[in-house]
Design a protein around this motif. Structure first.
Motif, PDB file in Angstrom:
ATOM      1  N   PRO A 189      -0.606  11.876  -1.852  1.00  0.00           N
ATOM      2  CA  PRO A 189      -1.414  13.052  -1.518  1.00  0.00           C
ATOM      3  C   PRO A 189      -2.773  12.987  -2.220  1.00  0.00           C
ATOM      4  O   PRO A 189      -2.879  12.471  -3.335  1.00  0.00           O
ATOM      5  N   ARG A 190      -3.813  13.514  -1.583  1.00  0.00           N
ATOM      6  CA  ARG A 190      -5.182  13.422  -2.097  1.00  0.00           C
ATOM      7  C   ARG A 190      -5.348  13.972  -3.507  1.00  0.00           C
ATOM      8  O   ARG A 190      -6.120  13.454  -4.284  1.00  0.00           O
ATOM      9  N   PHE A 191      -4.627  15.026  -3.857  1.00  0.00           N
ATOM     10  CA  PHE A 191      -4.819  15.640  -5.166  1.00  0.00           C
ATOM     11  C   PHE A 191      -4.302  14.766  -6.306  1.00  0.00           C
ATOM     12  O   PHE A 191      -4.714  14.927  -7.444  1.00  0.00           O
ATOM     13  N   LEU A 192      -3.414  13.815  -6.017  1.00  0.00           N
ATOM     14  CA  LEU A 192      -2.839  12.989  -7.073  1.00  0.00           C
ATOM     15  C   LEU A 192      -3.835  12.000  -7.670  1.00  0.00           C
ATOM     16  O   LEU A 192      -3.777  11.721  -8.860  1.00  0.00           O
ATOM     17  N   GLY A 193      -4.754  11.473  -6.878  1.00  0.00           N
ATOM     18  CA  GLY A 193      -5.735  10.513  -7.397  1.00  0.00           C
ATOM     19  C   GLY A 193      -6.571  11.099  -8.527  1.00  0.00           C
ATOM     20  O   GLY A 193      -6.577  10.565  -9.641  1.00  0.00           O
ATOM     21  N   PRO A 194      -7.292  12.201  -8.283  1.00  0.00           N
ATOM     22  CA  PRO A 194      -8.084  12.803  -9.362  1.00  0.00           C
ATOM     23  C   PRO A 194      -7.224  13.268 -10.543  1.00  0.00           C
ATOM     24  O   PRO A 194      -7.641  13.150 -11.697  1.00  0.00           O
ATOM     25  N   LEU A 195      -6.042  13.765 -10.265  1.00  0.00           N
ATOM     26  CA  LEU A 195      -5.156  14.210 -11.342  1.00  0.00           C
ATOM     27  C   LEU A 195      -4.746  13.033 -12.220  1.00  0.00           C
ATOM     28  O   LEU A 195      -4.766  13.122 -13.455  1.00  0.00           O
ATOM     29  N   MET A 196      -4.387  11.918 -11.597  1.00  0.00           N
ATOM     30  CA  MET A 196      -4.011  10.719 -12.354  1.00  0.00           C
ATOM     31  C   MET A 196      -5.195  10.192 -13.157  1.00  0.00           C
ATOM     32  O   MET A 196      -5.029   9.783 -14.306  1.00  0.00           O
ATOM     33  N   GLN A 249       0.845  -1.186   0.000  1.00  0.00           N
ATOM     34  CA  GLN A 249       0.000   0.000   0.000  1.00  0.00           C
ATOM     35  C   GLN A 249       0.880   1.235   0.000  1.00  0.00           C
ATOM     36  O   GLN A 249       1.813   1.346   0.796  1.00  0.00           O
ATOM     37  N   ILE A 250       0.560   2.149  -0.910  1.00  0.00           N
ATOM     38  CA  ILE A 250       1.308   3.392  -1.021  1.00  0.00           C
ATOM     39  C   ILE A 250       0.351   4.534  -0.763  1.00  0.00           C
ATOM     40  O   ILE A 250      -0.732   4.589  -1.354  1.00  0.00           O
ATOM     41  N   ARG A 251       0.734   5.434   0.103  1.00  0.00           N
ATOM     42  CA  ARG A 251      -0.101   6.600   0.390  1.00  0.00           C
ATOM     43  C   ARG A 251       0.373   7.761  -0.467  1.00  0.00           C
ATOM     44  O   ARG A 251       1.544   8.109  -0.474  1.00  0.00           O
TER      45      ARG A 251
END
Length: 140
Positions: free
Chosen positions: A8-15, A4-6
């Motif tokens: 930052p929250r903004f990276l998910g939607p950006l990806m 599991q890799i954490r």
């Protein structure tokens, strides 16, 4: 054991946006002579060991039937699973020809296409819930 890799929250939607932008786009036309389409069709690109695909497998046939569209399962299978899993709806894409045409790099990818090959809707990765998929592709 899964890693599991954490992030930052903004990276998910950006990806998600970057992956979607690199895949099939509504409005594009991709000729499909080998698929013998006779009406609007939902193309479901999947692969082995794809957890999201396993979830979608549970309802994709019902979703297509309810929406009144044909279904083609474009399977990127490399193993020795039986070819009869989806019957005549299954298209094996071992040479990746269809995946290249549609720029599919992520599984699952769903593409709603007209008989002429015009992409009406596309969903790359994204929700694994039947209602969300139906709404995002405009099948409701």
């Amino acid at each position: 054991m899964p890693v599991q890799i954490r992030l930052p929250r903004f990276l998910g939607p950006l990806m998600d946006q970057l992956v979607a932008a690199s895949g099939p786009r509504p409005g594009e036309t991709i000729p499909l002579p080998s698929l013998n389409l006779t009406r609007r069709t939902l193309l479901y690109f999947k692969a082995e060991a794809c957890v999201g695909c396993d979830q979608i497998d549970l309802f994709i046939g019902r979703l297509a039937a309810t929406a009144g569209v044909d279904l083609r399962v474009i399977d990127a299978r490399r193993g020795t699973l039986p070819d009869h899993a989806y019957g005549e709806q299954l298209v094996l894409d071992r040479g990746a020809e269809l995946r290249r045409q549609y720029r599919v790099r992520v599984f699952p990818t769903l593409v709603l296409t007209s008989v002429a090959g015009k992409i009406e809707g596309a969903l790359v990765g994204g929700p694994k819930d039947e209602a969300q998929i139906s709404a995002r592709l405009g099948l409701t």
